[in-house]
Design a protein around this motif. Structure first.
Motif, mmCIF file in Angstrom:
data_model
loop_
_atom_site.group_PDB
_atom_site.id
_atom_site.type_symbol
_atom_site.label_atom_id
_atom_site.label_comp_id
_atom_site.label_asym_id
_atom_site.label_seq_id
_atom_site.Cartn_x
_atom_site.Cartn_y
_atom_site.Cartn_z
ATOM 1 N N THR A 516 0.996 -0.828 -0.025
ATOM 2 C CA THR A 516 -0.127 0.121 -0.089
ATOM 3 C C THR A 516 0.802 1.516 -0.388
ATOM 4 O OG1 THR A 516 -0.282 0.153 2.411
ATOM 5 C CG2 THR A 516 -2.350 -1.140 1.383
ATOM 6 N N TYR A 517 -0.111 2.036 -0.329
ATOM 7 C CA TYR A 517 1.015 3.659 -0.363
ATOM 8 C C TYR A 517 -0.271 4.873 0.275
ATOM 9 C CZ TYR A 517 -0.830 4.763 -4.953
ATOM 10 O OH TYR A 517 -1.381 4.522 -6.220
ATOM 11 N N PRO A 518 0.208 5.299 1.060
ATOM 12 C CA PRO A 518 -0.803 6.947 1.418
ATOM 13 C C PRO A 518 -1.603 8.072 0.670
ATOM 14 C CG PRO A 518 1.444 7.010 2.526
ATOM 15 C CD PRO A 518 1.293 6.141 1.827
ATOM 16 N N ALA A 519 -2.385 7.652 0.653
ATOM 17 C CA ALA A 519 -3.968 8.798 -0.183
ATOM 18 C C ALA A 519 -3.623 9.939 0.630
ATOM 19 C CB ALA A 519 -5.278 8.411 0.361
ATOM 20 N N THR A 520 -3.268 10.822 0.033
ATOM 21 C CA THR A 520 -3.593 12.361 0.551
ATOM 22 C C THR A 520 -4.779 12.625 1.528
ATOM 23 O OG1 THR A 520 -5.149 13.489 -0.883
ATOM 24 C CG2 THR A 520 -3.155 13.783 -1.423
ATOM 25 N N ASN A 521 -5.549 11.392 1.941
ATOM 26 C CA ASN A 521 -6.802 11.535 3.346
ATOM 27 C C ASN A 521 -5.748 10.415 4.923
ATOM 28 O OD1 ASN A 521 -7.739 8.915 2.540
ATOM 29 N ND2 ASN A 521 -8.815 9.357 1.628
ATOM 30 N N GLY A 522 -4.682 9.919 4.321
ATOM 31 C CA GLY A 522 -4.295 8.806 4.807
ATOM 32 C C GLY A 522 -4.238 8.335 4.925
ATOM 33 N N SER A 523 -6.027 7.679 4.434
ATOM 34 C CA SER A 523 -5.917 5.758 4.383
ATOM 35 C C SER A 523 -5.386 5.240 3.853
ATOM 36 C CB SER A 523 -7.781 6.209 3.638
ATOM 37 O OG SER A 523 -8.179 6.312 4.095
ATOM 38 N N PRO A 524 -4.964 3.653 2.863
ATOM 39 C CA PRO A 524 -4.068 3.530 2.492
ATOM 40 C C PRO A 524 -4.434 3.211 0.903
ATOM 41 C CG PRO A 524 -4.259 2.105 4.618
ATOM 42 C CD PRO A 524 -5.343 3.156 4.690
ATOM 43 N N ILE A 525 -4.333 2.975 0.210
ATOM 44 C CA ILE A 525 -4.405 2.799 -1.328
ATOM 45 C C ILE A 525 -3.554 1.685 -1.651
ATOM 46 C CG2 ILE A 525 -4.279 3.899 -3.441
ATOM 47 C CD1 ILE A 525 -3.825 6.498 -3.090
ATOM 48 N N LEU A 526 -4.090 0.716 -2.379
ATOM 49 C CA LEU A 526 -3.831 -0.341 -2.731
ATOM 50 C C LEU A 526 -3.046 -0.900 -4.057
ATOM 51 C CD1 LEU A 526 -6.623 -2.839 -1.802
ATOM 52 C CD2 LEU A 526 -4.784 -2.121 -0.651
ATOM 53 N N ALA A 527 -1.776 -0.984 -3.755
ATOM 54 C CA ALA A 527 -1.027 -0.502 -5.002
ATOM 55 C C ALA A 527 -1.313 -1.642 -6.384
ATOM 56 C CB ALA A 527 0.730 -1.484 -4.957
ATOM 57 N N GLU A 528 -1.778 -2.717 -5.902
ATOM 58 C CA GLU A 528 -2.588 -3.157 -7.114
ATOM 59 C C GLU A 528 -3.668 -2.701 -7.875
ATOM 60 O OE1 GLU A 528 -2.396 -7.792 -6.371
ATOM 61 O OE2 GLU A 528 -0.377 -7.410 -4.808
ATOM 62 N N ALA A 529 -4.417 -2.229 -6.703
ATOM 63 C CA ALA A 529 -5.759 -0.991 -7.282
ATOM 64 C C ALA A 529 -5.446 -0.635 -9.035
ATOM 65 C CB ALA A 529 -6.650 -0.732 -6.616
ATOM 66 N N LEU A 530 -6.298 -0.998 -9.248
ATOM 67 C CA LEU A 530 -7.077 -0.796 -11.445
ATOM 68 C C LEU A 530 -7.350 0.965 -10.742
ATOM 69 C CD1 LEU A 530 -7.184 -0.586 -13.714
ATOM 70 C CD2 LEU A 530 -10.083 -0.972 -13.751
ATOM 71 N N ALA A 531 -8.220 1.405 -10.226
ATOM 72 C CA ALA A 531 -7.867 3.009 -10.195
ATOM 73 C C ALA A 531 -7.830 2.594 -8.471
ATOM 74 C CB ALA A 531 -9.200 2.864 -10.147
ATOM 75 N N ASN A 560 -4.434 1.739 -14.993
ATOM 76 C CA ASN A 560 -4.079 1.315 -16.260
ATOM 77 C C ASN A 560 -5.869 1.318 -17.779
ATOM 78 O OD1 ASN A 560 -4.298 -0.380 -18.892
ATOM 79 N ND2 ASN A 560 -3.172 -2.404 -17.479
ATOM 80 N N VAL A 561 -5.591 2.896 -18.248
ATOM 81 C CA VAL A 561 -6.927 2.851 -19.013
ATOM 82 C C VAL A 561 -6.820 1.708 -19.480
ATOM 83 C CG1 VAL A 561 -5.782 5.414 -18.826
ATOM 84 C CG2 VAL A 561 -5.475 3.942 -20.589
ATOM 85 N N HIS A 562 -6.639 0.813 -20.283
ATOM 86 C CA HIS A 562 -6.778 0.292 -21.238
ATOM 87 C C HIS A 562 -7.706 -1.406 -19.994
ATOM 88 C CE1 HIS A 562 -5.022 1.498 -23.767
ATOM 89 N NE2 HIS A 562 -4.161 2.147 -23.663
ATOM 90 N N ALA A 563 -7.540 -1.470 -19.045
ATOM 91 C CA ALA A 563 -7.844 -2.479 -18.371
ATOM 92 C C ALA A 563 -9.244 -2.426 -17.898
ATOM 93 C CB ALA A 563 -7.204 -3.081 -16.972
#
Length: 576
Positions: A516-531, A560-563
């Motif tokens: 994961t990496y942090p969003a600007t609001n502090g919550s985790p963003i999943l690195a494997e997420a499409l968006a 990934n804009v094509h997924a």
């Protein structure tokens, strides 16, 4: 311009908000803030007849103000109060409970009367300290304690937790026979009548209010009724609606009957704690909060003062038991533990936790005794070795949810099987995407695998998410909270789905092994997420066993804009 008219008249600004003042007993004035066109309350339920916020001023040798009002009445209320008394002369501000519609003007009163003493339950004072962010004089009161205002006005306090907030107290004036009850016995009803002259015209609203606010805590209602049964009550001074004076026995009788009926069908968890020892109350209340998410009844009991017969009867009725360990030096608490052990049986579920007071009764010997009796352990003992943190409270909350889910499992299976086969097949044809909600609040974080997600508005950009009331993440999904909505990618979601669908132990880190990496609001963003989208919650709607959470979208990005988004096709629509 607001003007005060003599005795029992109204004052108004625009006609939608008015205030009525009336002397209801010796040296006692009701200040009734009438909100004529309010059409919703607490988001969950609509109002047909507006509502009122009632406050009371007792001017004896010592002067007490019982509750304040909603912040929307700030100017009106303070002008009226200044017309009745110099606020600096008020000795006590009694807080029945800290819900904002009754304590919204506490900070204003403190500014006008900096020497005032705020009176309330221990937990109410703690809540207020976090609300007003300034020092103030306090008087913590327990059930049965009294405060003498002089001229015969002796106030007795009665604990009524969970009606419908954990910090509720009732206050009885022995001179006037007035019982100040805040939310209890109230109703959302707005008209010029101060009292309940016409029972038939307001009975439906009385029942509606009970169903929405009080019925989930039916056993707490019964406990409160028992505590006040010997009082000579001549007026019930409620926090909402007309004051009760003409039909008191009828109103209290309705509460008794409705609560008895509700309690008969309720799965109950009895939670025991030791008052004023360590963090016993704080932690046990967190467990109770988790239990309540699963639609089970909860009853909190003091180990150090409850009567043996009361404990024995409650344990016999309960499906689950939770015990915050008392100090080894408490004779009364030891007797209470012996009573619990004598009444417990092998069809019950048990959970134990330390209280963190430094001399806790050891957990494991007691755990062994319950295991010998055949009780099922709902969660491993919670061991408190230092000052509780947010993570500790979250651990207790999730432990409570676990015990509640365990106790309601058979009921849930029965409900799943009850839907018509053709209907459940039809519902299953509603296809959705696959998402993971991630949230962080302070030092704690949580996540939930979700499929009931949709875009709900264009201006502002907004999404709606259905969240089961018993999910651990529900505590992170309140108005004003922020989270990340992670969109999963078709063909690449199986690993994340398997990870976040597994059952986590109470307090477990849901992100171990997940990049994961942090969003600007502090919550985790999943690195494997499409968006992902960063969201802020603006409203919640009660939809039975789910909350529908509406949130505005602050920012977002596609990896990934094509997924394609992963799609979810169910076979049946009555569970997931």
């Amino acid at each position: 311009m607001v003007a005060l008219i003599e005795n029992n008249q109204s004052i108004s600004n625009s006609g939608l908000l008015t205030i009525q003042t009336v002397e209801i007993a010796d040296k006692t004035t009701a200040i009734r803030c009438l909100d004529w066109d309010r059409d919703r309350f607490d988001i969950e339920f609509g109002l047909r007849n507006g509502t009122t916020y009632n406050s009371f001023l007792i001017q004896a040798e010592k002067i007490a103000l019982v509750d304040t009002s909603h912040r929307k009445f700030e100017q009106l209320y303070l002008e009226i109060l200044l017309g009745l008394i110099d606020p600096a002369k008020i000795d006590y501000l009694i807080i029945s409970h800290t819900e904002p519609d009754h304590s919204g003007l506490v900070k204003d009163i403190l500014q006008l009367a900096p020497a005032i003493t705020v009176v309330g339950a221990k937990i109410a004072i703690q809540f207020l300290e976090n609300m007003v962010h300034q020092p103030f004089k306090t008087l913590v009161v327990k059930s049965g304690e009294r405060l003498d205002l002089g001229d015969g006005h002796e106030l007795e306090f009665i604990s009524a937790p969970n009606l419908h907030w954990p910090d509720t107290i009732l206050t009885y004036d022995h001179k006037t026979g007035i019982l100040y009850t805040c939310d209890v016995f109230g109703m959302h009803y707005c008209d010029d009548h101060t009292f309940d002259e016409n029972l038939s015209s307001i009975e439906e609203d009385f029942k509606y209010y009970y169903d929405c606010l009080m019925s989930p805590n039916a056993r707490s209602v019964l406990a409160a009724l028992k505590r006040i049964e010997k009082l000579n009550i001549r007026t019930v001074a409620t926090g909402h609606g007309p004051l009760l004076q003409h039909y008191i026995s009828e109103w209290l009788g309705l509460y008794q009957n409705w609560s008895l009926e509700q309690a008969k069908t309720e799965t109950l968890v009895a939670l025991f704690y030791h008052e004023d020892y360590g963090y016993s109350e704080q932690l046990v209340r967190a467990v109770a909060h988790g239990c309540a998410k699963t639609d089970v009844g909860v009853e909190l009991v003091l180990l150090n003062s409850a009567e043996p017969q009361e404990i024995s009867e409650l344990v016999a009725q309960a499906s689950g038991l939770v015990i915050g360990m008392p100090p080894q030096s408490s004779v009364n608490a030891h007797a209470a533990l012996s009573t619990i052990l004598a009444a417990a049986h092998n069809k019950q579920t048990i959970g134990l936790l330390e209280s963190g007071g430094g001399e806790d009764e050891p957990v494991y010997p007691l755990r062994n005794k319950f295991q010998e009796l055949g009780l099922t352990e709902a969660f491993p003992p919670i061991l408190v070795k230092e000052i509780p943190t947010q993570a500790t409270e979250q651990l207790c909350d999730e432990a409570g949810t676990d015990i509640g889910q365990l106790l309601t499992r058979d009921r849930t299976i029965k409900q799943i099987k009850s839907i018509n086969t053709e209907l459940e097949k039809a519902l299953g044809r509603i296809s959705t995407g696959l998402y993971i909600i991630t949230a962080k609040k302070g030092e704690i974080q949580s996540a939930m695998f979700a499929s009931w997600v949709l875009q709900a508005s264009l201006n502002p950009l907004g999404v709606a998410i259905a969240v089961s009331k018993e999910r651990a993440i529900e505590s992170f999904m309140q108005v004003g909270d922020r989270f990340v909505l992670n969109v999963l990618e078709e063909g690449k979601y199986q690993g994340l789905m398997k990870h976040f669908l597994k059952r986590f132990a109470p307090g477990a880190d849901r992100f171990v092994g997940v990049k994961t990496y942090p969003a600007t609001n502090g919550s985790p963003i999943l690195a494997e997420a499409l968006a992902y989208m960063e969201c802020e919650i603006t409203s919640r709607m009660d939809c039975g066993d789910h909350w529908v959470i509406y949130s505005t979208v602050q920012t977002g990005r596609v990896a990934n804009v094509h997924a394609l988004t992963a799609a979810h096709h169910r076979k049946i629509g009555n569970h997931y």
